[in-house]
Design a protein around this motif. Structure first.
Motif, short mmCIF file in Angstrom:
data_model
loop_
_atom_site.label_atom_id
_atom_site.label_comp_id
_atom_site.label_asym_id
_atom_site.label_seq_id
_atom_site.Cartn_x
_atom_site.Cartn_y
_atom_site.Cartn_z
N LEU A 274 5.44 10.72 -6.45
CA LEU A 274 5.68 9.33 -6.07
C LEU A 274 6.65 9.34 -4.89
N ALA A 275 6.51 8.38 -4.01
CA ALA A 275 7.48 8.25 -2.90
C ALA A 275 8.04 6.83 -2.91
N LEU A 276 9.36 6.75 -2.85
CA LEU A 276 10.05 5.46 -2.83
C LEU A 276 10.59 5.17 -1.44
N THR A 277 10.51 3.91 -1.04
CA THR A 277 11.25 3.46 0.14
C THR A 277 12.12 2.30 -0.32
N GLU A 278 13.42 2.48 -0.19
CA GLU A 278 14.35 1.47 -0.68
C GLU A 278 14.50 0.34 0.34
N VAL A 279 14.40 -0.88 -0.14
CA VAL A 279 14.55 -2.05 0.73
C VAL A 279 15.61 -2.96 0.10
N ASP B 107 17.28 -6.54 1.22
CA ASP B 107 17.38 -7.65 2.19
C ASP B 107 17.40 -8.96 1.42
N ALA B 108 17.17 -10.05 2.13
CA ALA B 108 17.24 -11.35 1.46
C ALA B 108 16.21 -11.47 0.35
N GLY B 109 15.18 -10.64 0.43
CA GLY B 109 14.14 -10.66 -0.61
C GLY B 109 14.53 -9.90 -1.87
N GLY B 110 15.72 -9.28 -1.84
CA GLY B 110 16.20 -8.57 -3.03
C GLY B 110 16.27 -7.06 -2.82
N HIS B 111 16.71 -6.39 -3.88
CA HIS B 111 16.85 -4.93 -3.88
C HIS B 111 15.63 -4.36 -4.58
N ARG B 112 14.81 -3.60 -3.86
CA ARG B 112 13.56 -3.15 -4.45
C ARG B 112 13.11 -1.82 -3.84
N PHE B 113 12.11 -1.24 -4.44
CA PHE B 113 11.64 0.08 -4.02
C PHE B 113 10.13 0.03 -3.87
N LEU B 114 9.68 0.20 -2.65
CA LEU B 114 8.24 0.30 -2.40
C LEU B 114 7.78 1.68 -2.88
N VAL B 115 6.69 1.72 -3.62
CA VAL B 115 6.25 2.99 -4.21
C VAL B 115 4.89 3.38 -3.64
N ARG B 116 4.78 4.64 -3.21
CA ARG B 116 3.47 5.19 -2.86
C ARG B 116 3.16 6.32 -3.84
N VAL B 117 1.88 6.49 -4.10
CA VAL B 117 1.45 7.50 -5.06
C VAL B 117 0.94 8.71 -4.31
N GLY B 118 1.34 9.90 -4.77
CA GLY B 118 0.90 11.13 -4.11
C GLY B 118 0.14 12.08 -4.99
N SER B 119 -0.01 11.75 -6.28
CA SER B 119 -0.74 12.65 -7.19
C SER B 119 -1.28 11.85 -8.37
N GLU B 120 -2.20 12.48 -9.10
CA GLU B 120 -2.72 11.83 -10.31
C GLU B 120 -1.60 11.58 -11.31
N ALA B 121 -0.72 12.57 -11.44
CA ALA B 121 0.40 12.42 -12.39
C ALA B 121 1.28 11.24 -11.98
N GLY B 122 1.47 11.07 -10.66
CA GLY B 122 2.26 9.95 -10.17
C GLY B 122 1.57 8.63 -10.49
N ALA B 123 0.26 8.58 -10.29
CA ALA B 123 -0.49 7.35 -10.55
C ALA B 123 -0.40 6.98 -12.03
N GLU B 124 -0.52 7.99 -12.90
CA GLU B 124 -0.46 7.73 -14.34
C GLU B 124 0.90 7.20 -14.75
N LEU B 125 1.94 7.78 -14.18
CA LEU B 125 3.29 7.32 -14.54
C LEU B 125 3.51 5.89 -14.05
N LEU B 126 3.10 5.63 -12.82
CA LEU B 126 3.32 4.29 -12.26
C LEU B 126 2.64 3.22 -13.12
N GLU B 127 1.50 3.56 -13.69
CA GLU B 127 0.77 2.61 -14.55
C GLU B 127 1.63 2.13 -15.72
#
Ligand code: SF4
Ligand code: SF4
Length: 390
Positions: A185-190, A192-212
């Motif tokens: 999984l890859a996170l990009t921390e943001v 700003d006025a929209g709040g504190h959040r982490f954009l997530v990209r998936v890089g593997s099947e295991a990552g996709a399963e965990l994100l689910e």
């Protein structure tokens, strides 16, 4: 699986759920946290232990924690450790031997049973460093089995760089600050006025399963745009850079450079740069016996090309001078590493600059070698037959 488009957005609760899910899988979660005046890597049982609200100020031979008002968790660059502390630990027992009552010797190989790691907050430069160590330690004819075991079970969560340090130069080594591959999984921390959040990209099947399994929301255009903007801005704010020249050729042409004497006069040959470097992999072995002589163990431990004994052959060390040892380190990193492993040995993390007690800066040394080469070339041109002037 290669990098995909953004999949989801996590908030801080989502990040807590991520760590909890990894712990529930039986994994040992390792990530950055504040300890002893630095952001170090340590086992985390909760995402609350991340260094929220802390950043760092870096320079050659200098590291300071600083408070951040935005509360960001990953707005800091490399600390004193890298992931090799876990994948390629500084000491590891290889085998032991015991004298048996009938006078024989019984050997017992050490068969490591490592934890299943999850690394949270791996920087893009360190993803590259892990890929390099994979190649060095498991890509050849003789695999480091302990490394292979630890690495094969590891789950990697990247954190893209949004706040490069003054000693960072990953862009000029061909990497970062965006995570391209090698993660689950890859996170990009943001923040700003929209709040504190982490954009997530998936890089593997295991990552996709965990994100689910995690509380999340769909990636929205605003968060995606801001995430790209902060990473692009980080690319433009690198603290340092290597000269844009063929470094292999430069090192090859610099074997007799005068600059080696200059750096040798400052270098303490302490080996700090090799200890903190995420790609340096050299080890030695040593025997440890008990007082009876009935039990002995062979341990592998990190070694450094700055150590006088490192190049000890029959009768003495081959590289007895600081000049020779610094030259060996830098030439291997930037040149002969390509011959051995088809890659550079430097990912531009800047640790060797920050943690050098003499403040020696690899980018400055390479620039000086480049300048010396140019000076010699100009001199040769001016003194070549047919260039004399009245
Ligand atoms: S370059 Fe710096 S860290 Fe490396 S051996 Fe020399 S003094 Fe130590
Ligand atoms: S040589 Fe220095 S900058 Fe390059 S990877 Fe090693 S520690 Fe990082």
């Amino acid at each position: 699986m290669t990098a995909t488009a953004a999949q989801a957005v996590l908030d801080r609760d989502g990040l807590n759920a991520l760590v909890a899910a990894l712990v529930a899988q039986g994994r040992t979660v390792v990530g950055p946290t504040v300890r002893d005046g630095a952001i170090v890597l340590a086992e985390l049982t909760s995402a609350d232990a991340l260094p929220y609200g802390w950043g760092v100020e870096l320079d050659a031979g200098r590291y300071r924690l600083v408070r951040r008002e935005d509360g960001a968790a990953f707005a800091h660059s490399s600390g004193p450790q890298s992931w090799k502390s876990y994948l390629h630990p500084s000491r590891e027992r290889l085998w032991s031997a015991d004298r048996t009552p009938d006078g024989d010797v019984r050997f017992t190989p050490h068969d490591p049973d490592p934890p299943s790691y999850a690394f949270l907050g791996v920087r893009p430069c360190d993803l590259r460093a892990i890929a390099i160590q994979d190649k060095v330690l498991t890509g050849g004819r003789y695999e480091d089995t302990g490394y292979g075991k630890r690495r094969s079970g590891a789950f990697l969560i990247a954190a893209e760089c949004t706040e490069p340090g003054a000693t960072c130069f990953c862009v000029s080594t061909g990497g970062g600050p965006a995570a391209e591959c090698g993660y689950d999984l890859a996170l990009t921390e943001v923040v700003d006025a929209g709040g504190h959040r982490f954009l997530v990209r998936v890089g593997s099947e295991a990552g996709a399963e965990l994100l689910e399994q995690l509380p999340r929301r769909a990636a929205d255009a605003d968060t995606e745009a801001t995430a790209r903007t902060v990473v692009d801005a980080a690319r433009d704010r690198m603290g340092r850079a290597l000269p844009p020249v063929d470094l292999r050729a430069l090192m090859g042409a610099s074997l007799e450079a005068e600059r080696w004497d200059d750096v040798a006069a400052r270098c303490l040959t302490c080996g700090n740069c090799t200890m903190v470097c995420p790609t340096c992999f050299c080890t030695t072995t040593e025997e440890v016996t008990d007082l009876t002589g009935d039990h002995t163990e062979r341990w592998q431990r990190w070694d450094s090309c700055f150590d006088l004994d490192f190049s000890y052959l029959h009768g003495g060390p081959v590289r007895s001078s600081g000049r020779g040892r610094y030259r060996q380190w830098l030439t291997h990193k930037l040149s002969t590493w390509h011959d051995q492993f088809d890659t550079t040995g430097c990912v531009g993390c800047g640790r060797c600059i920050t943690w050098c007690p003499a403040g020696i800066d690899i980018t400055e040394e390479v620039a000086a070698l480049d300048a010396e080469r140019a000076e010699h070339a100009a001199h040769a041109e001016n003194t070549a037959p047919g260039t004399e002037t009245d």
